[in-house]
Design an enzyme around this catalytic site. Structure first.
Site, PDB file in Angstrom:
ATOM      1  N   LYS A 106       0.824  -1.216   0.000  1.00 21.24           N
ATOM      2  CA  LYS A 106       0.000   0.000   0.000  1.00 21.24           C
ATOM      3  C   LYS A 106       0.856   1.264   0.000  1.00 21.24           C
ATOM      4  O   LYS A 106       0.481   2.259  -0.617  1.00 21.24           O
ATOM      5  CB  LYS A 106      -0.953   0.006   1.190  1.00 21.24           C
ATOM      6  CG  LYS A 106      -0.317   0.190   2.552  1.00 21.24           C
ATOM      7  CD  LYS A 106      -1.360   0.261   3.644  1.00 21.24           C
ATOM      8  CE  LYS A 106      -0.725   0.409   5.009  1.00 21.24           C
ATOM      9  NZ  LYS A 106       0.029   1.667   5.174  1.00 21.24           N
ATOM     10  N   THR A 107       2.005   1.244   0.676  1.00 20.93           N
ATOM     11  CA  THR A 107       2.875   2.430   0.690  1.00 20.93           C
ATOM     12  C   THR A 107       3.366   2.737  -0.718  1.00 20.93           C
ATOM     13  O   THR A 107       3.443   3.896  -1.135  1.00 20.93           O
ATOM     14  CB  THR A 107       4.071   2.204   1.635  1.00 20.93           C
ATOM     15  OG1 THR A 107       3.584   1.919   2.951  1.00 20.93           O
ATOM     16  CG2 THR A 107       4.954   3.445   1.689  1.00 20.93           C
ATOM     17  N   GLN A 124      -6.945  -4.729  10.268  1.00 22.64           N
ATOM     18  CA  GLN A 124      -5.860  -4.235  11.106  1.00 22.64           C
ATOM     19  C   GLN A 124      -6.288  -3.028  11.938  1.00 22.64           C
ATOM     20  O   GLN A 124      -5.453  -2.232  12.357  1.00 22.64           O
ATOM     21  CB  GLN A 124      -4.647  -3.885  10.241  1.00 22.64           C
ATOM     22  CG  GLN A 124      -4.062  -5.081   9.508  1.00 22.64           C
ATOM     23  CD  GLN A 124      -2.796  -4.743   8.751  1.00 22.64           C
ATOM     24  OE1 GLN A 124      -1.777  -4.394   9.347  1.00 22.64           O
ATOM     25  NE2 GLN A 124      -2.843  -4.839   7.436  1.00 22.64           N
ATOM     26  N   ARG A 139       3.067  -9.939  10.921  1.00 24.12           N
ATOM     27  CA  ARG A 139       4.359  -9.240  10.971  1.00 24.12           C
ATOM     28  C   ARG A 139       5.484 -10.178  10.519  1.00 24.12           C
ATOM     29  O   ARG A 139       6.575  -9.733  10.188  1.00 24.12           O
ATOM     30  CB  ARG A 139       4.694  -8.758  12.395  1.00 24.12           C
ATOM     31  CG  ARG A 139       3.756  -7.755  13.032  1.00 24.12           C
ATOM     32  CD  ARG A 139       3.428  -6.601  12.145  1.00 24.12           C
ATOM     33  NE  ARG A 139       2.200  -6.858  11.404  1.00 24.12           N
ATOM     34  CZ  ARG A 139       1.813  -6.188  10.328  1.00 24.12           C
ATOM     35  NH1 ARG A 139       2.579  -5.250   9.822  1.00 24.12           N
ATOM     36  NH2 ARG A 139       0.685  -6.470   9.715  1.00 24.12           N
ATOM     37  N   ASP A 171      -3.689   7.606   4.807  1.00 22.61           N
ATOM     38  CA  ASP A 171      -3.176   6.263   5.072  1.00 22.61           C
ATOM     39  C   ASP A 171      -3.773   5.735   6.375  1.00 22.61           C
ATOM     40  O   ASP A 171      -4.148   6.514   7.254  1.00 22.61           O
ATOM     41  CB  ASP A 171      -1.653   6.324   5.167  1.00 22.61           C
ATOM     42  CG  ASP A 171      -1.009   4.942   5.152  1.00 22.61           C
ATOM     43  OD1 ASP A 171      -1.696   3.963   4.806  1.00 22.61           O
ATOM     44  OD2 ASP A 171       0.194   4.852   5.471  1.00 22.61           O
ATOM     45  N   GLU A 172      -3.866   4.421   6.506  1.00 20.68           N
ATOM     46  CA  GLU A 172      -4.382   3.772   7.720  1.00 20.68           C
ATOM     47  C   GLU A 172      -5.734   4.358   8.133  1.00 20.68           C
ATOM     48  O   GLU A 172      -5.956   4.701   9.301  1.00 20.68           O
ATOM     49  CB  GLU A 172      -3.372   3.918   8.874  1.00 20.68           C
ATOM     50  CG  GLU A 172      -1.974   3.417   8.564  1.00 20.68           C
ATOM     51  CD  GLU A 172      -1.852   1.909   8.509  1.00 20.68           C
ATOM     52  OE1 GLU A 172      -2.903   1.221   8.572  1.00 20.68           O
ATOM     53  OE2 GLU A 172      -0.737   1.405   8.377  1.00 20.68           O
TER      54      GLU A 172
END
Length: 781
Positions: free
Chosen positions: A41-42, A264, A622, A233-234
């Protein structure tokens, strides 16, 4: 756009998969990108911003909001590599708080604040709340400062102002029922005291931005026109206050792109509202929805196991995360008798991986639900001589001696900052006690002025204090005013060095020759080193001075993870909440026990349990290659050893993805103390893990005399016969070395004499324009 720029942009876009490419190429209109863990996504956000700029959108018209300064820096650095550092600097990019603080400083006068208002951290706020509770003569056992502050924080993030509170009888009744009938008065006093001190807390940065955009339509129009394209973002982590600001700013042009993953969403305890992302398509018309479902981070085994977990949640957006990576090893489940043995298992596993597979310490992370769980892990790692770093512990800037210096610096910038004044006015001791402070506070409240203003006019106010005390107060005011004069011409390092000596702080610390006292002096020295590095870096950048205000702003918005350089080879220990957004080759999820994870405090409702499950999903994803789930059969809690049972989350993973390192002992049989006939038959078909007989620990749990091989990567050491550039003997095309930014190529030279500047493209860090009178450059052959 030149032909070369167009080709370069096309090359970047062609590197994306089809799902990633679609949201990058959509220019206008509202859109949501549902991005699974590890789906890039980044990269999508970065290239979308770069593509907008290549399509003719002015960088000044783009607003990009992130949740950490680290994420903002990383994105801006990537964008600079594509569009150039000069244009990337024009982007409005940063955390919600840093961007809105910038807006508020520009518009502060409209709300009655000075542009140099102080930003209170949580400790400042808690201290002020404690003072107010004391002044109101309330019972601290009932009105616990941290609980009161948390309540006020929830009010602000829910846009419940003091006025709204007193107009809401339900809220007042709820506080009365919890034996806190004067909560509203505390809230009102807290808000008034902050305002009088020219200070905002972190929640105010959101609340006051909402107030600014609501009360002043012309300001809203101004920033709507400026931010024609907004990226968030997020988005699943936004709270109600953040949601309203984004909604207001994007309402005019509706060119808004939000990126997030409902799976998340783990910050409900901080006010995050998962409905913001779930209901995005209802907020805007003709919303385009994109799904990034290919995971590039983890093995197929980890991705599919994580899917089986999150599928148990009822409230979620539809997506199927998949990966083309290898299947990889199964998730390993380990049971220990105690939390001490659990720690020894984790340390032994890391030690063996380092010894036999040449792994680095930094390839391992130990994640836990609560900070208290770190003790057993730390003890075990120390015994194995394995270096580690704890994230989320007491940070450098929170240590007492550092806070003392910073509060002096804050008072210089803003004398109305009462939290800073109260902390330092009598440290080091100068004969100004609490009685005098109480009188000053009463007078300040009566005249609706700051304490510092009262001290400035001490001769005109009858406070019934001695002449000696008046002189001490006057001397203190004179000292702060003298610092302010010096601040006009000196940088942050010069000011801090002068302040630590002039106030007597250094002399006070030198009186303590104990190891703790020496450590405190070393911390002051390290602070000065850090400020020196900061000011030198600022002086080299065109347009920056390295002033005290710049340094304090940088410190106020910093976090532990943002300040981490990642250079040290250490095992990472942190809570799962802090691990969000990070990745490691091997991850240990420890303490996988009922009432610990999921937490006993988060199982009262389905929504709470589903958030705990999302937290476990974050922990598992992670891991890039290998994940361990460990739990103990007994654990110390409140000084007592209590029995534990494995977490339900282990049960929720399909067996095909798990490998049990400690299978149940077939010889185990519980000896009942009562007749079992009174209970009838019990269906044991669903019981997978049973308690083993306590016996000799397996070999890997025993401490042995195996020497620590201390396996580390060796860094090559090179020397250069470079030339000094003190005479500015530079030319375009030369390769130079800078002590902070590394190796780079000179692209352009401009100016003359002391104002001569060099534009340099560094291998790491992109393009920077440096003032040569400060830059220490070495020409490489």
């Amino acid at each position: 756009m030149t032909f070369l720029d167009k080709v370069m942009m096309e090359n970047y876009i062609n590197q994306l998969n089809e799902a990633q490419r679609a949201p990058v190429l959509q220019k206008d209109g509202p859109m949501i990108v549902i991005a699974g863990a590890g789906s890039g996504k980044t990269r999508v956000l970065t290239l979308r911003i770069a593509y907008l700029m290549h399509q003719g959108v002015d960088a000044f018209n783009i607003l990009s909001l992130t949740f950490t300064n680290k994420a903002a820096r990383e994105m801006k650095s990537r964008i600079a590599q594509i569009v150039g550092n000069s244009e990337a600097k024009n982007l409005w990019m940063g955390t919600f708080h840093s961007v809105f603080a910038k807006i508020l400083r520009a518009e502060a006068d409209k709300l009655g604040y000075p542009s140099n208002f102080t930003i209170y951290d949580s400790q400042d706020s808690a201290r002020l709340i404690s003072q107010i509770i004391k002044e109101m003569q309330l019972d601290r056992d009932v009105y616990k400062p941290k609980q009161v502050l948390s309540r006020i924080s929830n009010f602000k993030n829910s846009l419940i102002t003091v006025k709204a509170y007193f107009e809401n009888p339900e809220l007042q009744e709820a506080d009365a029922m919890s034996k806190k009938p004067r909560m509203g008065e505390i809230y009102q006093n807290y808000v008034e005291r902050c305002f009088k001190s020219g200070a905002m807390d972190f929640d105010d940065l959101l609340l006051k931005t909402n107030e600014l955009l609501t009360r002043f339509p012309e300001v809203l129009m101004k920033y709507q026109d400026r931010f024609r394209y907004i990226l968030v973002d997020e988005y699943q982590d936004t709270n109600h206050s953040q949601y309203l600001i984004v909604r207001a700013l994007s309402d005019r042009f509706q060119n808004i792109c939000v990126v997030g993953d409902d799976a998340q969403s783990i910050y409900a305890f901080r006010g995050a509202n998962i409905n913001n992302i779930l209901n995005f398509q209802k907020d805007y018309e003709n919303v385009q929805t994109y799904r990034l479902e290919q995971n590039y981070r983890s093995t197929k085994n980890i991705v599919e196991a994580a899917n089986t977990i999150i599928d148990k949640n009822k409230v979620k957006l539809d997506k199927v995360v998949w990966t083309a990576n290898d299947f990889g090893p199964k998730i390993k489940v380990h049971r220990s008798l105690t939390d001490g043995e659990e720690g020894r298992f984790v340390a032994s596993t890391i030690f063996e991986e380092k010894m036999y597979n040449q792994k680095m310490n930094s390839e391992f992370a130990i994640l836990y639900r609560t900070n208290a769980q770190s003790r057993a892990m730390e003890d075990a790692l120390r015994k194995r001589d394995i270096p580690y770093r704890i994230y989320g512990g007491l940070s450098f800037y929170q240590r007492k001696e550092i806070k003392d210096v910073l509060y002096y610096l804050r008072l210089i910038i803003n004398p109305k900052d009462e939290e800073a004044l109260v902390r330092v006015i009598n440290y080091p001791a100068r004969g100004i006690g609490n009685t005098t402070l109480d009188k000053l506070t009463i007078a300040a409240n009566h005249y609706k002025r700051s304490i510092f203003e009262i001290m400035e006019h001490i001769d005109k106010i009858d406070l019934k204090i001695t002449a000696g005390t008046r002189n001490k107060l006057t001397d203190f005011v004179t000292m702060i005013r003298s610092f302010q004069v010096l601040d006009q011409t000196q940088d942050a390092y010069q000011m801090t060095e002068h302040v630590t000596k002039k106030t007597g702080l250094v002399q006070e610390l030198r009186k303590d020759a104990s190891p703790e006292g020496i450590a405190r002096m070393e911390n002051i020295e390290e602070l000065l080193n850090g400020i020196k590095d900061f000011t030198e870096g600022q002086q080299q950048v065109d347009g920056a001075r390295g002033a005290l205000s710049e340094f304090l702003e940088d410190v106020a918005l910093a976090t532990d993870l943002d300040n981490d350089t990642g250079d040290d080879d250490r095992v990472a220990l942190m809570t799962i909440h802090l691990a969000k957004g990070l990745e490691f080759p091997t991850v240990f999820c420890v303490g996988m026990e009922e009432d610990l994870f999921p937490s006993a405090m988060s199982m009262n409702t389905r929504s709470e349990l589903e958030e705990e499950r999302r937290l476990f999903y974050v922990a598992l994803t992670r891991a890039e290659h290998q994940a361990y789930l460990t739990y103990a059969q007994s654990r110390y809690r409140w000084g007592k050893l209590v029995d534990s049972e494995p977490s339900r989350f282990i049960e929720e993973i399909d067996d095909q993805y798990l490998e049990y390192l400690t299978p149940p002992d077939s010889n185990y049989k519980y000896k009942p103390q009562i007749n079992s006939d009174i209970f009838g038959d019990v269906d044991k078909s669903k019981l997978r893990l049973q308690k083993p007989v306590a016996g000799t620990p397996p070999a890997y749990l025993k401490d042995n005399a195996t020497p620590n091989l201390n396996i580390r990567k060796l860094k090559a050491v090179t020397t250069s016969g470079g030339n000094s550039t003190s005479d500015y003997g530079l030319s375009v095309g030369q390769i130079v070395m800078h002590e902070r930014f590394g190796k780079g190529e000179i692209l352009n030279l401009e100016g003359a004499g002391a104002d001569k500047k060099a534009e340099i493209r560094f291998t790491v860090g992109g393009i920077k324009k440096l003032l040569l009178r400060f830059a220490k450059l070495e020409v490489l052959p």
